[in-house]
Motif scaffolding. Sequence first.
Motif, mmCIF file in Angstrom:
data_model
loop_
_atom_site.group_PDB
_atom_site.id
_atom_site.type_symbol
_atom_site.label_atom_id
_atom_site.label_comp_id
_atom_site.label_asym_id
_atom_site.label_seq_id
_atom_site.Cartn_x
_atom_site.Cartn_y
_atom_site.Cartn_z
ATOM 1 N N ARG A 105 -5.183 1.539 1.897
ATOM 2 C CA ARG A 105 -4.302 1.830 2.959
ATOM 3 C C ARG A 105 -5.138 2.012 4.436
ATOM 4 O O ARG A 105 -4.458 1.757 5.392
ATOM 5 N N PRO A 137 0.672 -1.056 0.059
ATOM 6 C CA PRO A 137 0.099 0.061 0.086
ATOM 7 C C PRO A 137 0.737 1.366 -0.027
ATOM 8 O O PRO A 137 0.390 2.442 -0.398
ATOM 9 N N LEU A 152 3.000 3.961 5.204
ATOM 10 C CA LEU A 152 2.030 3.532 4.251
ATOM 11 C C LEU A 152 2.270 4.746 2.956
ATOM 12 O O LEU A 152 1.700 4.746 2.059
ATOM 13 N N GLN A 169 -6.728 4.513 -1.303
ATOM 14 C CA GLN A 169 -6.585 5.004 -0.033
ATOM 15 C C GLN A 169 -7.509 4.007 0.751
ATOM 16 O O GLN A 169 -7.256 4.038 2.029
ATOM 17 N N THR A 177 -5.071 -1.579 6.010
ATOM 18 C CA THR A 177 -3.973 -1.561 6.037
ATOM 19 C C THR A 177 -3.551 -0.958 7.535
ATOM 20 O O THR A 177 -2.899 -1.604 8.439
#
Length: 274
Positions: free
Chosen positions: A217, A177, A238, A214, A220
């Motif tokens: 992310r 990511p 990230l 996004q 994550t």
Amino acid sequence: MKPKVPATTAHIRLPPFTDVLPVPVFFRTERMPAHASYPILRHAWGEFVYSFSGVTEVTAGDQYFLAPPHLGLWIAPETEHTGFNHQAAVHCSMYIRRDLCNGMPDYSCAVMVTPLVRAILEHLRDLGNTPEPEPARERLLRVLVDQLSTCRTTGSFIPHTDDAQLNAVLQPLRDDPADNRTIAELAAAFNLSERTLIRRCQTELGMSLTEWRQRVRIVTALPMLRSGRSVEAVALDLGYASSSAFIAMFRRLMGSSPRRFFAAELTGAANADQ
């Protein structure tokens, strides 16, 4: 669209049963190696999936879901589905008899689990898989079903595509990511024009590539933040140049800053315990 197992699948996992649910609520934990999958399934009971580590991916009906450690997944009864994972993962499945699913949505969706639900799931994981649950465990499973019905739900969050060429662009962003290549750089790397890549994202994903990455992310970041890592450290991991840019993105997608998001989560757990 029928659920599809990735061509890279190396391990096939079989569920413990497919025709008859032996108890009203059945819980089990599974350790999945990398590139593992389940066959296409459809059963009369509902199923809740939660990952303790790694990310479980599920296609249910015409939707694609990711189930990382902060999100659960509800699969409504009679929904054709299959599960798979690119990397090793540990997840649980809870099968719920149809008449006990009244408090759950009649459609498949992602579930924002509360700290209380997470604690129960981890306790059940630590008890291990038992074919004949003890009465106390059965009561705990019923409590878990009740608590699941109070959790917030969301959509698939990270849309999937069957477009092989577009998926080739997306997979590196799922795997890393922090990949900050621009749309133009990604298009060039995969022999697409920038305009074609933009158009395919809108058509296949229903959103821009920026929006999609996004969301990856966010998926994550949540378990990283929950583990106690600082916002600044997560932002840098990230690919963000500053924590403020990450916080702005988080607020836009999740409705609050990371601090307020987790404060609300803890407050919800405290209220549930009262």
